[in-house]
Design an enzyme around this catalytic site. Structure first.
Site, PDB file in Angstrom:
ATOM      1  N   SER A  68       0.796  -1.229   0.000  1.00 45.70           N
ATOM      2  CA  SER A  68       0.000   0.000   0.000  1.00 45.70           C
ATOM      3  C   SER A  68       0.824   1.272   0.000  1.00 45.70           C
ATOM      4  O   SER A  68       0.355   2.311  -0.464  1.00 45.70           O
ATOM      5  CB  SER A  68      -0.941   0.014   1.201  1.00 45.70           C
ATOM      6  OG  SER A  68      -0.214  -0.025   2.416  1.00 45.70           O
ATOM      7  N   HIS A 123      -5.128  -3.797  -2.463  1.00 46.39           N
ATOM      8  CA  HIS A 123      -4.757  -2.856  -3.516  1.00 46.39           C
ATOM      9  C   HIS A 123      -4.557  -3.538  -4.868  1.00 46.39           C
ATOM     10  O   HIS A 123      -4.104  -2.890  -5.820  1.00 46.39           O
ATOM     11  CB  HIS A 123      -3.501  -2.095  -3.097  1.00 46.39           C
ATOM     12  CG  HIS A 123      -3.698  -1.273  -1.877  1.00 46.39           C
ATOM     13  ND1 HIS A 123      -4.184   0.011  -1.905  1.00 46.39           N
ATOM     14  CD2 HIS A 123      -3.513  -1.574  -0.559  1.00 46.39           C
ATOM     15  CE1 HIS A 123      -4.275   0.477  -0.675  1.00 46.39           C
ATOM     16  NE2 HIS A 123      -3.872  -0.465   0.161  1.00 46.39           N
ATOM     17  N   LYS A 154     -11.803   0.279  -1.840  1.00 50.04           N
ATOM     18  CA  LYS A 154     -10.758   0.867  -2.679  1.00 50.04           C
ATOM     19  C   LYS A 154     -11.227   0.823  -4.130  1.00 50.04           C
ATOM     20  O   LYS A 154     -11.953   1.690  -4.558  1.00 50.04           O
ATOM     21  CB  LYS A 154      -9.445   0.148  -2.431  1.00 50.04           C
ATOM     22  CG  LYS A 154      -8.981   0.344  -0.975  1.00 50.04           C
ATOM     23  CD  LYS A 154      -7.706  -0.368  -0.663  1.00 50.04           C
ATOM     24  CE  LYS A 154      -7.256  -0.074   0.767  1.00 50.04           C
ATOM     25  NZ  LYS A 154      -8.187  -0.603   1.801  1.00 50.04           N
TER      26      LYS A 154
END
Length: 394
Positions: A179, A207, A242
């Protein structure tokens, strides 16, 4: 108590590590009103621009008609049909047999690790793992071993050490995409080591999910890029706050794994279910991932940023993801550059310890499919003089 609190807060301020909230009027898309100012944001994890997508917002509004909240934990009466639809869609997108929803990535990582290993077992982790993986390992009661970032030789030393001392369970937990650095774990080689040392591999796809994958599962994440299936990467965690632009998290894997976690993951069992509006928004976001070329657009923005930044001789890290850090080292320097960027109309994260190791403070520039090339040019044109001003103060 007040003296203790005041002393620790003063210490953090003196170290240039004090953090403050930035108050946004709405989700950045990618322009946002921040503390009353209009800024172009390069600090969001909304990699595909789905947090402000009208279809996702409409789906959430429709889902709210099912109730403001789930009213109870999933195993009492808080599991709705929309939750089941979302779990089925996650399993489809990740190429796994089943999936289970969690309230957040932190709850998922802590819950999974503590459900799978305990006293007498081993947890092995990369030193740059996310805090949720680190905390999950520490509180599990298992013996906790770490290895230098992405160092396969150091990893094998720890796996060999764990196997020589233990005939039971060994869990290797790593981020797929890191990250703060934006680089990826060498998952294919890690999976081979796991097979050699009879170790379970857990990949945190916070991610990676939604933005990368394979031809068969294009949104599944970095494990899919490495060619790992359900057998070679049996525990897949992903977040929905995300790339999916919403909230919550999931674990995907075999039906047996999901049934086991349903019975033994305390952070799943003992918490209220995901609000139905969020589940509906997540479901629509995953459908859009499958239907629209959002990943391709994001990759174009990443390539454009790196090409332009390289032409300006900016100090880039070895990241091909949407996370593009600029390491500056000094906490005071990174705060000064971020402030100058904000004055120029751009919001970029100034990341300092303890989020990153001491001496590695950095600007964390994050790109989105929603950014335009003109916005990227604007950021870079503001970044160069900001760096020069800090490096050579008047």
């Amino acid at each position: 108590m007040q003296d203790f609190l005041d002393a620790r807060l003063a210490e953090r301020r003196a170290q240039q590590l004090y953090r403050k909230h930035k108050v946004l009027a709405a989700a950045p898309g990618p322009v946002a009103e921040v503390d009353g100012r209009t800024l172009v944001t390069f600090s969001s994890n909304d990699y595909l621009g789905l947090a402000t997508h009208p279809d996702v917002i409409a789906a959430q509004q429709h889902g709210a008609a099912l109730g403001a909240g789930a009213t109870a934990s999933h195993l009492v009466n808080g599991h709705f049909d929309i939750h089941q639809q979302l779990q089925n869609k996650i399993a489809e997108v990740t190429g796994r047999e089943a999936a289970l929803l969690f309230g957040s990535g932190y709850m998922a990582n802590v819950g999974v690790i503590n459900a799978l290993v305990g006293r007498g077992d081993f947890v092995v982790q990369d030193k740059l793992n996310h805090a949720s993986l680190i905390d999950g390992g520490r509180i599990s009661g298992a013996q906790y071993l770490r290895f230098a970032h992405n160092d396969l030789e150091a990893l094998e030393v720890q796996l060999r050490r764990a196997r020589e001392k233990n005939s039971g369970k060994i869990l290797l937990a790593v981020d797929g995409v890191y990250s703060m650095d934006g680089d990826s774990a060498p998952l294919a080689q890690m999976a081979e080591l796991c097979q050699r040392y009879d170790t379970w591999l857990m990949v945190d796809e916070a991610h990676g999910f939604g933005v990368t994958g394979s031809a068969e599962n294009p949104s599944a994440g970095s494990a899919a890029v490495a060619g790992l299936d359900q057998h070679s990467a049996p525990i897949l965690m992903g977040t929905l706050g995300k790339a999916a632009g919403n909230a919550g998290a999931f674990v995907a894997g075999s039906r047996a794994l999901i049934e086991y976690l349903t019975q033994f993951a305390r952070t799943y069992i003992y918490t209220t279910g995901m609000p139905p509006a969020v589940a509906a928004g997540c479901l629509r976001a995953l459908e859009l991932m499958q239907q629209q070329p959002l990943r391709e657009t994001l990759q174009q923005r990443i390539d454009y940023f790196r090409q332009r930044a390289a032409a300006l001789q900016l100090p880039l890290e070895n990241s091909t993801s949407a996370i593009q850090p600029v390491l500056l080292g000094c906490e005071q320097t990174v705060l000064a550059v971020a402030e100058r960027l904000q004055e120029a109309g751009f919001l970029v994260g100034a990341i300092r310890p303890p989020t990153v190791p001491a001496g590695t403070a950095r600007l964390r520039i994050t790109l989105s499919a929603a950014h335009s090339e003109a916005q990227i040019d604007g950021l870079l044109q503001a970044l160069v003089p900001a760096l020069c001003a800090v490096e050579a103060p008047a």
